[in-house]
Design a protein around this motif. Structure first.
Motif, PDB file in Angstrom:
ATOM      1  N   GLY A  95       0.811  -1.211   0.000  1.00 34.40           N
ATOM      2  CA  GLY A  95       0.000   0.000   0.000  1.00 34.40           C
ATOM      3  C   GLY A  95       0.843   1.259   0.000  1.00 34.40           C
ATOM      4  N   VAL A  96       1.923   1.243   0.750  1.00 33.29           N
ATOM      5  CA  VAL A  96       2.725   2.465   0.853  1.00 33.29           C
ATOM      6  C   VAL A  96       3.345   2.814  -0.502  1.00 33.29           C
ATOM      7  CG1 VAL A  96       4.808   1.294   1.730  1.00 33.29           C
ATOM      8  CG2 VAL A  96       4.406   3.676   2.294  1.00 33.29           C
ATOM      9  N   ASN A 171      -6.951   5.475   9.726  1.00 34.64           N
ATOM     10  CA  ASN A 171      -5.914   5.182  10.712  1.00 34.64           C
ATOM     11  C   ASN A 171      -5.350   6.541  11.155  1.00 34.64           C
ATOM     12  OD1 ASN A 171      -3.669   4.422  12.146  1.00 34.64           O
ATOM     13  ND2 ASN A 171      -2.582   3.502  10.426  1.00 34.64           N
ATOM     14  N   ASP A 199      -7.228   6.199   0.054  1.00 31.53           N
ATOM     15  CA  ASP A 199      -6.470   5.107   0.653  1.00 31.53           C
ATOM     16  C   ASP A 199      -7.476   4.147   1.288  1.00 31.53           C
ATOM     17  OD1 ASP A 199      -4.987   3.388   2.166  1.00 31.53           O
ATOM     18  OD2 ASP A 199      -3.802   4.918   3.179  1.00 31.53           O
ATOM     19  N   TYR A 202      -8.250  -0.123   4.675  1.00 28.96           N
ATOM     20  CA  TYR A 202      -9.088  -0.773   5.708  1.00 28.96           C
ATOM     21  C   TYR A 202     -10.524  -0.987   5.247  1.00 28.96           C
ATOM     22  CZ  TYR A 202      -5.120   0.287   8.698  1.00 28.96           C
ATOM     23  OH  TYR A 202      -3.856   0.345   9.236  1.00 28.96           O
ATOM     24  N   THR A 231      -4.315  -2.572  -0.430  1.00 33.47           N
ATOM     25  CA  THR A 231      -3.218  -3.424   0.018  1.00 33.47           C
ATOM     26  C   THR A 231      -3.735  -4.777   0.493  1.00 33.47           C
ATOM     27  OG1 THR A 231      -1.519  -3.674   1.727  1.00 33.47           O
ATOM     28  CG2 THR A 231      -3.376  -2.275   2.288  1.00 33.47           C
ATOM     29  N   SER A 233      -2.192  -6.217   2.898  1.00 31.12           N
ATOM     30  CA  SER A 233      -1.602  -6.337   4.237  1.00 31.12           C
ATOM     31  C   SER A 233      -2.612  -6.663   5.327  1.00 31.12           C
ATOM     32  CB  SER A 233      -0.890  -5.038   4.606  1.00 31.12           C
ATOM     33  OG  SER A 233       0.303  -4.907   3.869  1.00 31.12           O
ATOM     34  N   LYS A 234      -3.665  -5.852   5.423  1.00 30.58           N
ATOM     35  CA  LYS A 234      -4.571  -5.977   6.571  1.00 30.58           C
ATOM     36  C   LYS A 234      -5.680  -6.977   6.280  1.00 30.58           C
ATOM     37  CE  LYS A 234      -2.212  -2.244   7.612  1.00 30.58           C
ATOM     38  NZ  LYS A 234      -1.389  -1.836   8.691  1.00 30.58           N
ATOM     39  N   ARG A 242       4.343  -7.427   1.185  1.00 27.60           N
ATOM     40  CA  ARG A 242       4.479  -6.191   0.407  1.00 27.60           C
ATOM     41  C   ARG A 242       3.773  -6.291  -0.944  1.00 27.60           C
ATOM     42  NH1 ARG A 242       3.906  -3.955   3.684  1.00 27.60           N
ATOM     43  NH2 ARG A 242       4.713  -1.963   2.980  1.00 27.60           N
TER      44      ARG A 242
HETATM   45  C1  LIG Z   1      -3.832   4.071   6.337  1.00 24.13           C
HETATM   46  C2  LIG Z   1      -2.886   3.085   5.788  1.00 24.13           C
HETATM   47  N1  LIG Z   1      -2.732   3.030   4.470  1.00 24.13           N
HETATM   48  C3  LIG Z   1      -1.893   2.176   3.902  1.00 24.13           C
HETATM   49  C4  LIG Z   1      -1.150   1.315   4.665  1.00 24.13           C
HETATM   50  C5  LIG Z   1      -0.215   0.469   3.887  1.00 24.13           C
HETATM   51  O1  LIG Z   1       0.201  -0.703   4.363  1.00 24.13           O
HETATM   52  P1  LIG Z   1       1.166  -1.593   3.503  1.00 24.13           P
HETATM   53  O2  LIG Z   1       2.264  -0.755   2.990  1.00 24.13           O
HETATM   54  O3  LIG Z   1       1.605  -2.647   4.447  1.00 24.13           O
HETATM   55  O4  LIG Z   1       0.333  -2.146   2.408  1.00 24.13           O
HETATM   56  C6  LIG Z   1      -1.256   1.340   6.063  1.00 24.13           C
HETATM   57  C7  LIG Z   1      -0.434   0.498   6.930  1.00 24.13           C
HETATM   58  O5  LIG Z   1      -0.383   0.622   8.130  1.00 24.13           O
HETATM   59  C8  LIG Z   1      -2.160   2.256   6.626  1.00 24.13           C
HETATM   60  O6  LIG Z   1      -2.344   2.334   7.953  1.00 24.13           O
END
Ligand SMILES: Cc1ncc(COP(=O)(O)O)c(C=O)c1O
Length: 383
Positions: A95-96, A171, A199, A202, A231, A233-234, A242
């Motif tokens: 995501g980042v 977040n 973004d 979540y 992403t 990730s979550k 990644r």
């Molecule tokens: C608001 C938000 N966006 C994006 C991400 C991106 O996460 P990642 O780079 O692990 O996909 C996070 C991770 O904590 C997040 O809190």
């Protein structure tokens, strides 16, 4: 004198990292400071990656991602939102990186961008790396939940603004934008030619309605100025893999492909194979974790509010409780004291910008026993 670009020197180092460093070498800390679920990636997802490596899939691949994953994500996105063509989807290194690519695609030095805060620090620093000027609109705290002042946001989105960054569910606050606010923002941004960078990290950690947060992808046309960053990730317990993706207007895909080439060239194939397993077979995982996190949220927020002086609104999404108490007014000092004296790791609200000061973030993606043990430590520290 050796020095990085001024914009890079001016970046704020991670305050969660600063705190984490204060706890290094101690094995008695209960950590709730990182935004990470406590379970490893489900077995069937790991197996897909192992099978891919075993089959020798260890080479470079397409900039925009392998076709079966782009197809799977188009089907997934079309099921959740409006129909979306696979040609509009690009895989990214989480995501980042998706957010950095979206920003590199749109934001020039000196451009004005607007963010709703408090906000995950990475999203505040990404436009700063590109030398953009960042204006912020703070959410307002109320014990019933964080609120957006929509009129104020619309006022700040003046003609000439390049982009609005919006993270919902948010977040650290757990605030989620309403459909009505999305419609008003989309309409306003259309009128003034402002991009929306959403973004959606979540979107599947949303505790109301159908469990999918309201998305700009539900209401936007394919050629609106909208980029959605997402992403694995979550949603699928894949923070360490990644892998992420972008949904972008078709007209920008060729340029996005060039940017991916010059940033990372591609996401690893075997990670993308794991992504296919996640997207196509992962719904039971999502259903189960949403219920587990809902109970964890309800338990934690109830326990927090039972402590005298603590105000903890119920978050509608994410895996964070963002709360305050008189003792948290200097959130970094408070969190350092918690680490030192109570062995409890929480994230200071100031890590999420000045609008987060006075608050503390607790990641509740954890077992009830651990959360209860954390509550006991917090009570002792506040006593
Ligand atoms: C608001 C938000 N966006 C994006 C991400 C991106 O996460 P990642 O780079 O692990 O996909 C996070 C991770 O904590 C997040 O809190």
């Amino acid at each position: 004198m050796l020095a990085a670009r001024p914009a890079v020197q001016a970046l704020v180092a991670s305050k969660i990292r600063e705190l984490y460093n204060a706890g290094i070498g101690r094995d008695d800390i209960l950590p709730f400071w990182v935004g990470e679920p406590d379970e490893p990636t489900p077995e069937f997802i790991r197996k897909a990656a192992i099978d891919s490596i075993t089959a020798g899939e260890t080479f470079y691949t397409h900039n925009l991602g392998i076709a079966p994953l782009r197809q799977a994500l188009a089907a997934y996105g079309s099921r959740l939102h409006r129909p979306v063509d696979q040609e509009r989807i690009a895989l990214t290194n989480a995501g980042v990186n998706a957010l950095m690519l979206a920003s590199q695609l749109l934001v020039d030095p000196g451009d004005r961008v607007v963010e709703v805060v408090p906000l995950w620090p990475n999203l505040q620093e990404i436009p700063a790396i590109l030398s953009a000027r960042v204006s912020t609109v703070p959410l307002a705290f109320s014990p019933r939940g964080w609120q957006l002042d929509l009129d104020r946001l619309l006022d700040v989105l003046t003609p000439g603004t390049r982009a609005l960054y919006i993270n919902s569910p948010n977040n650290p606050t757990g605030w989620t934008i309403t459909r009505e606010a999305q419609r008003a923002l989309l309409e306003h941004c259309r009128r003034h030619g402002i991009w929306i960078i959403a973004d959606d990290a979540y979107e599947r950690l949303y505790f109301e309605g159908s469990g999918v947060a309201p998305s700009f992808l539900d209401i936007a046309e394919a050629d609106d100025r909208l980029i959605s960053a997402n992403t694995f990730s979550k949603t699928w317990f894949m923070t360490g893999w990644r892998l992420g993706w972008l949904v972008v207007p078709a007209a920008l895909m060729a340029d996005l492909g060039k940017l991916i080439e010059y940033n990372t060239s591609c996401a690893p194939v075997f990670v993308q194979r794991a992504g296919i397993a996640a997207v196509t077979e992962g719904e039971p995982v999502i259903r189960r974790s949403l219920e587990r996190f809902r109970s964890a949220r309800d338990f934690l927020v109830r326990e927090l509010n039972a402590i005298s002086g603590v105000e903890a609104p119920l978050p509608s999404g994410t895996m964070y409780a963002f709360f305050r108490a008189p003792a948290t007014s200097d959130s970094m000092a408070f969190c350092k004291r918690l680490v030192r004296e109570a062995g409890l790791g929480l994230a200071p609200g100031s890590a999420f910008g000045p609008a987060g000061e006075g608050f503390v973030r607790w990641c509740f993606a954890s077992s009830e026993e651990r959360l209860a043990a954390g509550i006991e430590r917090l009570k002792r520290a506040l006593a």
